[in-house]
Design a protein around this motif. Structure first.
Motif, short mmCIF file in Angstrom:
data_model
loop_
_atom_site.label_atom_id
_atom_site.label_comp_id
_atom_site.label_asym_id
_atom_site.label_seq_id
_atom_site.Cartn_x
_atom_site.Cartn_y
_atom_site.Cartn_z
N PHE A 355 38.59 30.49 50.65
CA PHE A 355 39.24 30.98 51.85
C PHE A 355 38.98 32.47 52.03
O PHE A 355 39.34 33.27 51.17
N PRO A 356 38.37 32.87 53.14
CA PRO A 356 37.96 34.27 53.34
C PRO A 356 39.08 35.29 53.18
O PRO A 356 38.89 36.32 52.54
N GLU A 357 40.26 35.02 53.76
CA GLU A 357 41.34 35.99 53.68
C GLU A 357 41.79 36.21 52.24
O GLU A 357 42.12 37.33 51.85
N THR A 358 41.82 35.15 51.45
CA THR A 358 42.25 35.31 50.06
C THR A 358 41.19 36.02 49.23
O THR A 358 41.53 36.74 48.30
N VAL A 359 39.93 35.82 49.55
CA VAL A 359 38.86 36.56 48.87
C VAL A 359 39.03 38.06 49.13
O VAL A 359 39.01 38.88 48.20
N VAL A 360 39.22 38.42 50.40
CA VAL A 360 39.36 39.83 50.78
C VAL A 360 40.58 40.44 50.11
O VAL A 360 40.52 41.54 49.54
N GLU A 361 41.71 39.73 50.17
CA GLU A 361 42.93 40.29 49.60
C GLU A 361 42.85 40.38 48.08
O GLU A 361 43.35 41.34 47.48
N SER A 362 42.22 39.40 47.45
CA SER A 362 42.05 39.46 45.99
C SER A 362 41.22 40.67 45.60
O SER A 362 41.56 41.39 44.65
N VAL A 363 40.13 40.92 46.32
CA VAL A 363 39.27 42.07 46.03
C VAL A 363 40.01 43.37 46.30
O VAL A 363 39.91 44.34 45.54
N ARG A 364 40.80 43.41 47.38
CA ARG A 364 41.55 44.63 47.70
C ARG A 364 42.57 44.95 46.60
O ARG A 364 42.68 46.09 46.15
N LEU A 365 43.32 43.94 46.16
CA LEU A 365 44.31 44.16 45.12
C LEU A 365 43.66 44.57 43.80
O LEU A 365 44.18 45.44 43.08
N GLU A 366 42.52 43.94 43.48
CA GLU A 366 41.82 44.32 42.25
C GLU A 366 41.24 45.72 42.37
O GLU A 366 41.18 46.48 41.39
N SER A 367 40.83 46.10 43.57
CA SER A 367 40.32 47.46 43.80
C SER A 367 41.43 48.49 43.64
O SER A 367 41.20 49.60 43.14
N ILE A 368 42.65 48.13 44.07
CA ILE A 368 43.79 49.02 43.85
C ILE A 368 44.07 49.15 42.34
O ILE A 368 44.41 50.22 41.85
N HIS A 369 43.90 48.04 41.63
CA HIS A 369 44.03 48.07 40.17
C HIS A 369 43.00 49.05 39.58
O HIS A 369 43.33 49.87 38.69
N LEU A 370 41.77 49.01 40.08
CA LEU A 370 40.73 49.93 39.63
C LEU A 370 41.09 51.37 40.00
O LEU A 370 40.89 52.29 39.19
N TYR A 371 41.61 51.56 41.20
CA TYR A 371 42.02 52.89 41.66
C TYR A 371 43.07 53.48 40.71
O TYR A 371 42.98 54.66 40.33
N GLU A 372 44.05 52.68 40.33
CA GLU A 372 45.11 53.16 39.44
C GLU A 372 44.55 53.55 38.07
O GLU A 372 44.99 54.53 37.46
N ASN A 373 43.56 52.78 37.59
CA ASN A 373 42.92 53.14 36.33
C ASN A 373 42.10 54.42 36.47
O ASN A 373 42.03 55.23 35.55
N ALA A 374 41.45 54.58 37.62
CA ALA A 374 40.67 55.80 37.87
C ALA A 374 41.58 57.03 37.91
O ALA A 374 41.25 58.08 37.33
N ILE A 375 42.73 56.89 38.58
CA ILE A 375 43.71 57.99 38.63
C ILE A 375 44.20 58.33 37.22
O ILE A 375 44.37 59.50 36.86
N HIS A 376 44.41 57.28 36.41
CA HIS A 376 44.83 57.49 35.02
C HIS A 376 43.83 58.37 34.28
O HIS A 376 44.21 59.31 33.57
N ILE A 377 42.54 58.07 34.44
CA ILE A 377 41.50 58.83 33.73
C ILE A 377 41.45 60.27 34.22
O ILE A 377 41.39 61.22 33.41
N ILE A 378 41.51 60.47 35.54
CA ILE A 378 41.40 61.83 36.08
C ILE A 378 42.60 62.69 35.66
O ILE A 378 42.44 63.85 35.26
#
Length: 602
Positions: A355-378
């Motif tokens: 389902f396209p919407e769930t693919v997009v939202e899954s990637v967005r939420l995982e990208s926010i997870h990556l963002y939080e890890n990036a902020i942690h490192i900086i």
């Protein structure tokens, strides 16, 4: 499991084919019916390119609305399995909460009973094969067209045609089956018959993966007196319990929320089934009363079976629907979420792929997870933690006071916190189908770019770290202060992005904040370079130190720009409505330069 069932079923079917010609017709009818169900599901999937998902999101903001969505979707699609799969997928992607998902399950349980009414009311009383043929003809014509929506309509028409044709074959074959074997001779009265036929209903539904197919078999068999009415009631209860297996299989690849929903589906249907078995006599009396009021003959067991199917599902809703929150608490205790390692993907579930919407939202939420890890490192590069962002007035003081050398291994943190998640996101996007509308493809492209910006921000931080660590052991306090200013500007920028993020969550229009941040990046860089030039000219720092500061100021600007571009996609473009407004109202590069020039001359 599927292979084991296949090894058991094939010999049994082969024996049945050898035993009776009519059995071939019944088996063919079931096969055609199941193929029709698959075609129907395929057709409805053609409309999941955003439309169905947006309807789901807008019509499930209350428990009763989610119940209504489950009822209508299961009634229209004639497939509670497809509704369950879509719901599990959305739940795993974070688009729905568990309470909403359970509400949809209750609604789809009642909605799927409409199939029994159609089979008993129309399928057995008219020559439905005459209606099946035109549907098949027009359906196949549409399937061979190029348009996605037309092709979807074709699959729906073809599916409906095969459903009707399957019902016709089964009805005709059952009417002649008595000449070979009279199944009524195997009737079992009393509690023993109730339990055995309930178990048979569960097994039949697990094998065929469709409660509709089990109900079709039961209704057609009882209509020609091949099974007794009492045994048919038990088969109906078994079909209702057995249909949960499809949701359980779909949840195997889902996250903990998807597993909880599948557990809820089993709990609801099993509890409803047990309740119906205990009060089977009372349900029988209620069915007789309702049938008499509706003018249904007491001998019309097919219609009475349809009434029973709806009645005991409705009873289950009345009994258990008010206790959804208690169910959630119980499921959270049964299915305990293991705290995942921070460097592992959390939201990239295979169940979201269809389902396209769930693919997009899954990637967005995982990208926010990556963002939080990036902020942690900086933040850790400069000796800070995420909790320090709450210290609005003392960020600079925290940086200035921390005079100890900070030896933070960015490479090791990148391998631990970023690389695995980033690689998984890219792989997930690559595996997702791109035969959808441009909206979903564009949003996935934005998200891929957002992740690249986060990785670039970490790389720039690593370049900056070398001179920043070296400067902190310097004897020149001015040099130390200038590098602390660089660190402070980066941390302050992260703090502002977090404020911007909360403005989005509060449904406030954040465009002014966004444009202010864009303008401040360029203005801060200009001010920093002027200050460095002044220090060199006044000989407070050496030209070599000045050139290093200018280079590191460029890294600072790049870090801030990359973080802002990522945040713009993750926190603004995640909301389609905001994205459209943002494109129309946000400042372009020329306008930002004008703002910076105005700020500079004031």
């Amino acid at each position: 499991m599927h292979k084991a069932l296949l090894l058991i079923v094939i010999p049994l079917l082969s024996y049945g084919f050898w035993l009776s010609e009519e059995f071939k017709g019944i088996a063919a009818g079931v096969s055609i019916f199941l193929f029709g169900m698959l075609s129907l599901e395929q057709g409805f999937k053609a409309f999941t390119g955003g439309v169905l998902e947006r309807i789901l999101q807008k019509t499930t903001n209350t428990t009763w609305k989610s119940f209504g969505f489950g009822f209508l979707s299961a009634s229209l699609m004639q497939s509670s399995s497809l509704v369950s799969i879509i719901t599990i997928s959305f739940l795993s992607a974070g688009l729905l909460d568990l309470v909403t998902g359970i509400g949809i399950v209750f609604g789809s349980n009642l909605g799927t009973t409409t199939g029994a009414w159609l089979i008993a009311g129309l399928g057995l009383k008219i020559n439905i094969a005459a209606y099946a043929m035109p549907m098949l003809v027009f359906g196949v014509l549409c399937v061979f067209q190029n348009g996605k929506q037309i092709k979807g309509i074709g699959y729906i028409l073809t599916g409906l045609g095969f459903l009707l044709l399957g019902i016709h074959y089964m009805k005709e074959s059952f009417e002649h089956f008595e000449s070979t074997i009279n199944l009524a001779g195997y009737a079992m009265p009393g509690v023993q018959g109730l339990l055995i036929y309930t178990l048979l209903g569960i097994i039949a539904t697990i094998i065929m993966q469709s409660s509709h197919a089990t109900m079709l078999l039961t209704i057609t068999a009882v209509s020609v007196h091949q099974i007794t009415y009492d045994n048919a009631l038990a088969l109906t209860i078994g079909a209702n319990v057995g249909t949960t297996v499809t949701a359980i299989i779909a949840a195997l690849g889902a996250n903990i929320q998807g597993k909880r929903l599948a557990g809820s589906h089993l709990l609801i249907n099993l509890s409803t089934g047990i309740f119906a078995l205990i009060f089977i006599k009372q349900f029988g009396i209620a069915v007789d009363i309702i049938s008499a009021n509706l003018g249904i003959a007491s001998s019309d067991h097919a219609m009475k079976l349809a009434i029973f199917h709806s009645l005991f599902n409705l009873a289950g809703i009345i009994l258990f629907f008010p206790f959804i929150n208690q169910q959630v608490n119980l499921l959270e205790k049964i299915f305990i979420e293991k705290r995942p390692a921070i460097f592992k993907p959390i939201y990239l579930d295979p169940s979201a792929m269809d389902f396209p919407e769930t693919v997009v939202e899954s990637v967005r939420l995982e990208s926010i997870h990556l963002y939080e890890n990036a902020i942690h490192i900086i933040l850790h590069t400069f000796g800070l933690h995420q909790r320090d962002l709450q210290q609005n007035d003392s960020l600079k003081q925290l940086i200035d006071q921390n005079a100890q050398p900070i030896e933070y291994d960015i490479d090791a943190s990148y391998e631990k916190r970023i690389k695995g998640i980033y690689s998984a996101i890219i792989a997930f996007i690559s595996q997702a189908g791109f035969t959808w509308e441009m909206t979903q493809s564009s949003r996935l492209s934005w998200l891929r770019e957002a992740n690249k910006h986060l990785v670039e921000a970490i790389k720039d931080t690593k370049h900056l770290q070398k001179n920043w660590v070296r400067a902190r052991s310097s004897t020149n306090q001015i040099r130390i202060d200038e590098y602390n200013k660089i660190a402070y500007q980066i941390v302050l920028h992260i703090q502002k992005i977090e404020t911007f993020r909360h403005e989005i969550e509060g449904n406030e229009l954040p465009l002014l904040s966004l444009d202010t941040l864009k303008a401040s990046i360029k203005n801060d860089d200009m001010q920093m370079n002027r200050a460095i030039e002044t220090l060199i000219r006044e000989r407070k720092i050496s030209p070599e130190t000045g050139s290093s500061l200018i280079n590191d100021s460029a890294y600072m600007r790049s870090i801030k720009k990359n973080l802002l571009k990522a945040a713009e996609t993750l926190f603004l473009h995640g909301n389609i409505g905001y994205a459209d407004v943002e494109h129309q109202l946000s400042l372009n590069e020329t306008e930002i330069n004008d703002v910076v020039h105005t700020m500079d001359t004031q």
